[in-house]
Design an enzyme around this catalytic site. Structure first.
Site, PDB file in Angstrom:
ATOM      1  N   PRO A  84       0.834  -1.207   0.000  1.00 49.83           N
ATOM      2  CA  PRO A  84       0.000   0.000   0.000  1.00 49.83           C
ATOM      3  C   PRO A  84       0.866   1.253   0.000  1.00 49.83           C
ATOM      4  O   PRO A  84       2.090   1.188   0.075  1.00 49.83           O
ATOM      5  CB  PRO A  84      -0.809  -0.130   1.294  1.00 49.83           C
ATOM      6  CG  PRO A  84       0.006  -1.020   2.163  1.00 49.83           C
ATOM      7  CD  PRO A  84       0.714  -1.967   1.241  1.00 49.83           C
ATOM      8  N   CYS A  85       0.224   2.409  -0.083  1.00 54.47           N
ATOM      9  CA  CYS A  85       0.951   3.666  -0.232  1.00 54.47           C
ATOM     10  C   CYS A  85       1.909   3.901   0.927  1.00 54.47           C
ATOM     11  O   CYS A  85       1.744   3.367   2.031  1.00 54.47           O
ATOM     12  CB  CYS A  85      -0.030   4.830  -0.370  1.00 54.47           C
ATOM     13  SG  CYS A  85      -0.759   5.361   1.197  1.00 54.47           S
ATOM     14  N   LEU A  86       2.911   4.723   0.678  1.00 57.54           N
ATOM     15  CA  LEU A  86       3.933   4.981   1.687  1.00 57.54           C
ATOM     16  C   LEU A  86       3.372   5.633   2.950  1.00 57.54           C
ATOM     17  O   LEU A  86       3.908   5.451   4.044  1.00 57.54           O
ATOM     18  CB  LEU A  86       5.035   5.859   1.088  1.00 57.54           C
ATOM     19  CG  LEU A  86       5.849   5.220  -0.039  1.00 57.54           C
ATOM     20  CD1 LEU A  86       6.787   6.257  -0.658  1.00 57.54           C
ATOM     21  CD2 LEU A  86       6.642   4.013   0.462  1.00 57.54           C
ATOM     22  N   SER A 103       0.894   4.782   4.528  1.00 54.80           N
ATOM     23  CA  SER A 103       0.424   3.732   5.438  1.00 54.80           C
ATOM     24  C   SER A 103       1.531   3.267   6.374  1.00 54.80           C
ATOM     25  O   SER A 103       1.270   2.573   7.361  1.00 54.80           O
ATOM     26  CB  SER A 103      -0.109   2.542   4.640  1.00 54.80           C
ATOM     27  OG  SER A 103       0.943   1.858   3.975  1.00 54.80           O
TER      28      SER A 103
END
Length: 267
Positions: free
Chosen positions: A170-172, A174
């Site tokens: 998932p995106c950074l 997160s």
């Protein structure tokens, strides 16, 4: 290749279809399935770039679209201009996805926007799904009752090669513990640490978490069990070097087993 009928129908029904492509296996598999189902008719891939998106993911999306001759729109969803997102509350993902889906629905100009959500995603706390509902986002894999394992199996059958085996990433943002402000410089540091470690370990399950107490490097439990103390110390040193090169200073670094969503703190 014959797609599952429900999936094919979901992808064929919209007059114009835009797919939100993050660079992971779900959205890239959905894109390949849509290309097959629609014969490349009125299909656009949309990828949002921001400090929260690893460069490797953007490169993967660009290579995928170019290799298949698909239309790709690169957008800035604008979440970093949203103070609510930057504050990193428990529902940060809602503000991120609200900005993303708002941007993509405007870009689609009355077309349909689809995302790679699968059935497994529905069993987790995902505020972004509320934003998706508010913007009328289509979830073809959910309609087809497909789990993550089903998506990977479809990706293999579609000939996606290494993409089918990509670990979830998932995106950074997160990786930033709830309540710590989301800062572009720290996301760049997180990406640099993960990139350095993956250059050594390969495409493994790996997270660099920015916590109130410092940095936690999380590795798959089986991988950790196979590494001796010297090797773990070597990885810690490599992570510290990458962190310092990107402004991490003397943050404390620990290695621990991977646990999904461990930077997320419930209220």
């Amino acid at each position: 290749m014959i797609l599952p009928s429900v999936l094919a129908e979901a992808l064929q029904k919209p007059d114009r279809l835009a797919i939100a492509v993050s660079g992971g296996v779900d959205s890239l598999c959905l894109s390949a399935a849509a290309e097959l189902a629609r014969k490349d008719q009125n299909l656009t891939l949309c990828h949002a770039v921001s400090p929260a998106v690893p460069d490797a993911a953007t490169g993967r999306v660009k290579a995928f679209a170019k290799g298949r001759g698909l239309v790709l729109e690169i957008v800035d969803a604008g979440e970093f201009a949203d103070k609510r997102y930057r504050a990193n509350p428990v529902d940060r993902c809602y503000f991120c996805k609200s900005n993303l889906y708002g941007t993509l629905t405007r870009l689609a100009r009355h077309g349909t926007v689809a995302a790679g959500t699968n059935l497994d995603d529905l069993g987790d706390y995902r505020p972004g799904l509320r934003a998706a509902e508010e913007h009328g986002i289509l979830h073809p894999f959910v309609q087809a009752r497909m789990t993550k394992a089903d998506v990977r199996a479809l990706a293999r059958s579609l000939g996606l090669g290494d993409i089918a085996e990509l670990p979830a990433s998932p995106c950074l943002a997160s990786r930033v513990e709830t309540g710590l402000r989301v800062e572009p410089a720290e996301l760049a540091m997180i990406d640099a640490v993960e990139t350095a470690l993956r250059a050594d370990l390969g495409e493994v399950t790996l997270r660099c978490r920015r916590l109130h107490a410092g940095l936690a490097i999380e590795l798959d439990q089986d991988l950790m069990d196979g590494l001796d103390a010297d090797r773990l110390a070597e990885l810690t040193t490599r992570a510290r070097e990458a962190s310092r090169q990107h402004g991490g200073g003397d943050l404390a670094i620990t290695l621990r087993p991977y646990r999904r969503g461990s930077a997320f703190l419930h209220a």
